[in-house]
Design a protein around this motif. Structure first.
Motif, PDB file in Angstrom:
ATOM      1  N   THR A 143       0.846  -1.198   0.000  1.00 51.90           N
ATOM      2  CA  THR A 143       0.000   0.000   0.000  1.00 51.90           C
ATOM      3  C   THR A 143       0.880   1.245   0.000  1.00 51.90           C
ATOM      4  O   THR A 143       1.971   1.212   0.571  1.00 51.90           O
ATOM      5  CB  THR A 143      -0.845   0.016   1.300  1.00 51.90           C
ATOM      6  N   ASP A 144       0.387   2.313  -0.610  1.00 48.14           N
ATOM      7  CA  ASP A 144       1.046   3.615  -0.470  1.00 48.14           C
ATOM      8  C   ASP A 144       0.104   4.506   0.354  1.00 48.14           C
ATOM      9  O   ASP A 144      -1.046   4.728  -0.039  1.00 48.14           O
ATOM     10  CB  ASP A 144       1.312   4.231  -1.845  1.00 48.14           C
ATOM     11  N   ALA A 145       0.598   4.999   1.485  1.00 59.26           N
ATOM     12  CA  ALA A 145      -0.254   5.763   2.410  1.00 59.26           C
ATOM     13  C   ALA A 145      -0.880   6.977   1.733  1.00 59.26           C
ATOM     14  O   ALA A 145      -1.995   7.386   2.091  1.00 59.26           O
ATOM     15  CB  ALA A 145       0.564   6.204   3.618  1.00 59.26           C
ATOM     16  N   ASP A 146      -0.207   7.554   0.734  1.00 57.60           N
ATOM     17  CA  ASP A 146      -0.746   8.755   0.090  1.00 57.60           C
ATOM     18  C   ASP A 146      -1.913   8.442  -0.848  1.00 57.60           C
ATOM     19  O   ASP A 146      -2.526   9.370  -1.397  1.00 57.60           O
ATOM     20  CB  ASP A 146       0.353   9.477  -0.702  1.00 57.60           C
ATOM     21  N   SER A 147      -2.216   7.161  -1.045  1.00 59.85           N
ATOM     22  CA  SER A 147      -3.349   6.819  -1.921  1.00 59.85           C
ATOM     23  C   SER A 147      -4.670   6.822  -1.158  1.00 59.85           C
ATOM     24  O   SER A 147      -5.727   6.583  -1.741  1.00 59.85           O
ATOM     25  CB  SER A 147      -3.129   5.433  -2.548  1.00 59.85           C
ATOM     26  N   LEU A 148      -4.622   7.097   0.136  1.00 61.59           N
ATOM     27  CA  LEU A 148      -5.838   7.017   0.955  1.00 61.59           C
ATOM     28  C   LEU A 148      -6.676   8.298   0.845  1.00 61.59           C
ATOM     29  O   LEU A 148      -6.181   9.402   1.089  1.00 61.59           O
ATOM     30  CB  LEU A 148      -5.446   6.784   2.426  1.00 61.59           C
ATOM     31  N   VAL A 149      -7.930   8.124   0.477  1.00 64.82           N
ATOM     32  CA  VAL A 149      -8.898   9.227   0.462  1.00 64.82           C
ATOM     33  C   VAL A 149      -9.984   8.868   1.480  1.00 64.82           C
ATOM     34  O   VAL A 149     -10.663   7.847   1.325  1.00 64.82           O
ATOM     35  CB  VAL A 149      -9.529   9.395  -0.939  1.00 64.82           C
ATOM     36  N   TRP A 150     -10.099   9.660   2.527  1.00 68.79           N
ATOM     37  CA  TRP A 150     -11.059   9.336   3.607  1.00 68.79           C
ATOM     38  C   TRP A 150     -11.760  10.627   3.999  1.00 68.79           C
ATOM     39  O   TRP A 150     -11.120  11.571   4.475  1.00 68.79           O
ATOM     40  CB  TRP A 150     -10.297   8.767   4.812  1.00 68.79           C
ATOM     41  N   HIS A 151     -13.042  10.683   3.772  1.00 68.18           N
ATOM     42  CA  HIS A 151     -13.797  11.901   4.059  1.00 68.18           C
ATOM     43  C   HIS A 151     -14.001  12.050   5.574  1.00 68.18           C
ATOM     44  O   HIS A 151     -14.517  11.136   6.224  1.00 68.18           O
ATOM     45  CB  HIS A 151     -15.158  11.826   3.355  1.00 68.18           C
ATOM     46  N   THR A 152     -13.574  13.198   6.117  1.00 62.47           N
ATOM     47  CA  THR A 152     -13.829  13.499   7.534  1.00 62.47           C
ATOM     48  C   THR A 152     -14.227  14.967   7.645  1.00 62.47           C
ATOM     49  O   THR A 152     -14.042  15.740   6.699  1.00 62.47           O
ATOM     50  CB  THR A 152     -12.580  13.285   8.422  1.00 62.47           C
ATOM     51  N   SER A 153     -14.744  15.346   8.821  1.00 57.49           N
ATOM     52  CA  SER A 153     -15.187  16.745   9.004  1.00 57.49           C
ATOM     53  C   SER A 153     -14.044  17.669   9.371  1.00 57.49           C
ATOM     54  O   SER A 153     -14.185  18.886   9.296  1.00 57.49           O
ATOM     55  CB  SER A 153     -16.240  16.824  10.112  1.00 57.49           C
ATOM     56  N   ASP A 154     -12.925  17.089   9.830  1.00 62.16           N
ATOM     57  CA  ASP A 154     -11.811  17.920  10.306  1.00 62.16           C
ATOM     58  C   ASP A 154     -10.538  17.461   9.587  1.00 62.16           C
ATOM     59  O   ASP A 154      -9.884  16.495   9.987  1.00 62.16           O
ATOM     60  CB  ASP A 154     -11.689  17.737  11.828  1.00 62.16           C
ATOM     61  N   LEU A 155     -10.208  18.170   8.517  1.00 59.07           N
ATOM     62  CA  LEU A 155      -9.074  17.760   7.663  1.00 59.07           C
ATOM     63  C   LEU A 155      -7.756  17.750   8.421  1.00 59.07           C
ATOM     64  O   LEU A 155      -6.927  16.864   8.238  1.00 59.07           O
ATOM     65  CB  LEU A 155      -8.952  18.722   6.475  1.00 59.07           C
TER      66      LEU A 155
END
Ligand SMILES: C[S@@+](CC[C@H](N)C(=O)[O-])C[C@H]1O[C@@H](n2cnc3c(N)ncnc32)[C@H](O)[C@@H]1O
Length: 260
Positions: A143-155
């Motif tokens: 895995t490459d950690a920078d490939s993670l897209v995770w929607h949250t309320s507090d960037l």
């Protein structure tokens, strides 16, 4: 820096995570690229709970030979239960950087989600090349950690949580250098594939539904992330899930290579 521990509890958690439909789909992608054939000798480096090991063993059949290697006794114990009726599978306790096998022992080798934990990747790839016969195939997934897209309320909080989570790996961004490392170790890289784990909704059996708890526990008290912040991060994801506003996507990168 303490990485993720695969003790009894860690092994059981990984076992649950790896039974999720998302990881089953990932294993199917790995199997179809590796294409183990009847009678082949196959090595699984960092075989963990043994799901992939079992599938490979069924594909090569009793005329083949399959070895799983892992430094964790707890993981090997889970894998041993899984392959108990497959006499042509052997489990060894050991390290990817010092494989306990003679030169040219295997027709194929696989390692999924393992080299990112290994401190000396060039040494481990040199070992992989050594134990494969010339012309033998390797399949590596990380895995490459920078490939993670995770929607949250507090960037900002999300960024700090994920930076602390990076500490669970020796190499959170290994895929971007893996082709070069494989070539340097004596492989010809033949294919690259991307396998996304996409969770557009928060369902109990999704990969990220389990992973978020592992992350919250791991990051608590690391790199300035307090236990309260980790809890708030988790609660936010769950609230977004309940509101129908959830989104998670992480890429796995697969490399196939031939030993030259
Ligand atoms: C995330 S799990 C992946 C397990 C398995 N490959 C799979 O995909 O189902 C990581 C595994 O790598 C193993 N591991 C960690 N460091 C290792 C090393 N230096 N050599 C071999 N395996 C290692 C762990 O014990 C654990 O079983």
């Amino acid at each position: 820096m303490a990485m993720l521990r695969f003790d009894d509890e860690g092994a059981k958690r990984t076992d649950r995570l790896y039974a999720s439909p998302d990881v089953v789909a990932q294993r199917n992608a790995v199997l179809s690229l590796l294409a183990p054939q009847p009678g082949e000798r196959v090595l699984d480096v960092g075989s963990g709970p043994g799901y992939l090991l079992e599938s490979i063993a069924r594909a090569v059949g009793a005329t083949g030979a399959v070895r799983g290697l892992d430094p964790s006794a707890a993981m090997n114990s889970l894998a041993a239960d899984r392959v108990a009726d497959l006499a042509w599978v052997t489990l060894d306790e050991g390290d990817a950087a010092a494989l306990p096998y003679p030169d040219g022992s295997f027709d194929a080798a696989v390692s999924t989600q393992v080299y990112e934990y290994v401190p000396d990747v060039p040494a481990a790839l040199a070992e992989l090349r050594r134990v494969l016969r010339t012309g033998g195939r390797a399949l590596i997934l990380d895995t490459d950690a920078d490939s993670l897209v995770w929607h949250t309320s507090d960037l900002d909080r999300n960024r700090r949580v994920l930076e602390a989570w990076d500490e669970h790996l020796a190499h959170p961004r290994l895929p971007r250098v893996l082709s070069a490392l494989l070539r340097r170790a004596g492989f010809r890289v033949t294919e690259h594939h991307v396998h996304p784990i996409a969770n557009p909704a928060l369902t109990p059996d999704s990969f990220s539904a389990t992973q978020m708890h592992i992350i919250a526990e791991f990051v608590s008290g690391r790199r300035g992330v307090t236990a309260a912040e980790a809890e708030a991060w988790l609660a936010d994801l769950q609230a977004l899930g309940e509101a129908g506003e959830y989104f998670y996507c992480l890429n796995r990168y697969l490399f196939t290579a031939v030993a030259e």
